[in-house]
Design a protein around this motif. Sequence first.
Motif, mmCIF file in Angstrom:
data_model
loop_
_atom_site.group_PDB
_atom_site.id
_atom_site.type_symbol
_atom_site.label_atom_id
_atom_site.label_comp_id
_atom_site.label_asym_id
_atom_site.label_seq_id
_atom_site.Cartn_x
_atom_site.Cartn_y
_atom_site.Cartn_z
ATOM 1 N N UNK A 102 -5.776 -3.887 5.979
ATOM 2 C CA UNK A 102 -6.565 -4.366 7.117
ATOM 3 C C UNK A 102 -6.410 -3.419 8.306
ATOM 4 N N UNK A 103 -5.214 -2.857 8.462
ATOM 5 C CA UNK A 103 -4.949 -2.001 9.611
ATOM 6 C C UNK A 103 -5.508 -0.593 9.461
ATOM 7 N N UNK A 104 -6.385 -0.398 8.480
ATOM 8 C CA UNK A 104 -7.187 0.827 8.429
ATOM 9 C C UNK A 104 -8.389 0.697 9.360
ATOM 10 N N UNK A 105 -8.572 -0.476 9.962
ATOM 11 C CA UNK A 105 -9.719 -0.720 10.846
ATOM 12 C C UNK A 105 -9.858 0.329 11.958
ATOM 13 N N UNK A 106 -8.785 0.680 12.688
ATOM 14 C CA UNK A 106 -8.942 1.699 13.736
ATOM 15 C C UNK A 106 -9.465 3.035 13.201
ATOM 16 N N UNK A 133 -4.761 7.877 5.830
ATOM 17 C CA UNK A 133 -5.138 8.157 4.448
ATOM 18 C C UNK A 133 -3.899 8.296 3.564
ATOM 19 N N UNK A 134 -2.919 9.054 4.033
ATOM 20 C CA UNK A 134 -1.688 9.239 3.258
ATOM 21 C C UNK A 134 -0.925 7.918 3.160
ATOM 22 N N UNK A 135 -0.843 7.207 4.286
ATOM 23 C CA UNK A 135 -0.141 5.917 4.297
ATOM 24 C C UNK A 135 -0.745 4.926 3.326
ATOM 25 N N UNK A 136 -2.074 4.843 3.305
ATOM 26 C CA UNK A 136 -2.752 3.922 2.387
ATOM 27 C C UNK A 136 -2.528 4.318 0.934
ATOM 28 N N UNK A 248 1.267 -3.369 20.723
ATOM 29 C CA UNK A 248 2.160 -4.518 20.560
ATOM 30 C C UNK A 248 1.724 -5.365 19.362
ATOM 31 N N UNK A 249 0.396 -5.443 19.162
ATOM 32 C CA UNK A 249 -0.149 -6.277 18.093
ATOM 33 C C UNK A 249 0.156 -5.749 16.702
ATOM 34 N N UNK A 250 0.675 -4.514 16.603
ATOM 35 C CA UNK A 250 1.036 -3.997 15.281
ATOM 36 C C UNK A 250 2.221 -4.759 14.684
ATOM 37 N N UNK A 251 2.768 -5.699 15.445
ATOM 38 C CA UNK A 251 3.797 -6.574 14.891
ATOM 39 C C UNK A 251 3.188 -7.498 13.832
ATOM 40 N N UNK A 252 1.867 -7.637 13.861
ATOM 41 C CA UNK A 252 1.183 -8.535 12.922
ATOM 42 C C UNK A 252 1.467 -8.206 11.455
ATOM 43 N N UNK A 253 1.230 -6.952 10.982
ATOM 44 C CA UNK A 253 1.521 -6.666 9.575
ATOM 45 C C UNK A 253 3.008 -6.744 9.246
ATOM 46 N N UNK A 254 3.855 -6.488 10.253
ATOM 47 C CA UNK A 254 5.302 -6.592 10.033
ATOM 48 C C UNK A 254 5.672 -8.047 9.759
ATOM 49 N N UNK A 278 3.572 4.455 8.188
ATOM 50 C CA UNK A 278 2.609 5.498 8.531
ATOM 51 C C UNK A 278 1.303 4.898 9.044
ATOM 52 N N UNK A 279 0.825 3.844 8.398
ATOM 53 C CA UNK A 279 -0.423 3.208 8.834
ATOM 54 C C UNK A 279 -0.263 2.626 10.234
ATOM 55 N N UNK A 280 0.859 1.939 10.478
ATOM 56 C CA UNK A 280 1.115 1.368 11.807
ATOM 57 C C UNK A 280 1.238 2.482 12.850
ATOM 58 N N UNK A 281 1.878 3.585 12.471
ATOM 59 C CA UNK A 281 2.030 4.716 13.392
ATOM 60 C C UNK A 281 0.676 5.304 13.769
ATOM 61 N N UNK A 282 -0.232 5.359 12.805
ATOM 62 C CA UNK A 282 -1.563 5.909 13.085
ATOM 63 C C UNK A 282 -2.313 5.052 14.090
ATOM 64 N N UNK A 283 -2.113 3.722 14.022
ATOM 65 C CA UNK A 283 -2.731 2.819 14.999
ATOM 66 C C UNK A 283 -2.213 3.124 16.396
ATOM 67 N N UNK A 284 -0.914 3.339 16.509
ATOM 68 C CA UNK A 284 -0.300 3.640 17.806
ATOM 69 C C UNK A 284 -0.819 4.959 18.349
#
Length: 305
Positions: A102-106, A133-136, A248-254, A278-284
């Motif tokens: 889901x966090x590929x949205x950004x 891409x690598x994270x996924x 802050x909202x990246x706590x959601x997948x965690x 990696x995916x969460x880092x890309x969002x940040x």
Amino acid sequence: MESKSAWLLIAIGASLWGVIGIFVTYLYEIGFTPLEVVAMRVLTASIFMVPYVFIKNRHLFKIKVGDSGYFIGTGIISIVLFNWCLFSSMKESSISIAFILLYTAPAFVTILSRILFKESLTARKVTALMITLIGCSLVIGIFSSSTASISLYGLIVGLGSGFFYALYSIFGKAALSKYDSLTVTVYTFLFASFAIVPFSGLGSRVSTLTDLKVVGLVIGLGFLSTMLAFIFYTKGLQYVESSRASIIATIEPVVASVIGFFIFNETLSTWQYIGMIMVISSVIIVQESKNQKINRPQQYNRIEA
């Protein structure tokens, strides 16, 4: 309100989105389908949202008929399909993997914004896309055992949830230029409800829906993980920049991963956890890039998950 209090409200809201897997998984065990769960979520959210908005400011219900297209986009094309893909992904793979995909949205927003709005692809954005891409690739189990990887269908609906959620940012960007965020949110759920409920088959589930356990799960789905989450997040958003709120909202997948691990005994491989980071880092990275721009319309007005 002090920033720390606002950050806490945003974190609580995101955490409430993260626990949605509890309600969805138990509803699956009872026998509900992804389509039925989506219908219950948007309908219950509408039931709670309408009186809330009416009490807060009844004038927020006023819209132009010609602007209905915005809410067809946010409610039907985005929210209905996004929720169906997310819930199907949970059923096909796991709560943890579903939320990471889901966090590929950004990343999708970055690509769509380039195509539709001619926004520049900076080095930071390209880097974030590559990390996503690598994270996924790691999350879907490219280096994991067959028991930890997911099927092609699971991958498609998982990425679909990210894509259709990204479309909400595109449609929502236009709607928010004319209407208050509460107006956009309530009509998004109303349009979604009118579109999916009649075709969901919930009418044949009346006896099951009156069961107290089911009622509790549906209230948790529509009120706790949707309505209340939205209230907390929006309240905090009044005092925190939208880009920082999204971080802050990246706590959601965690939270979703913790729920999957401790309640449903879901486990990921070391490579998959690296992919998640990696995916969460890309969002940040993407959000920090947005934070450098001045007076930019808010793209990530969260309403869901």
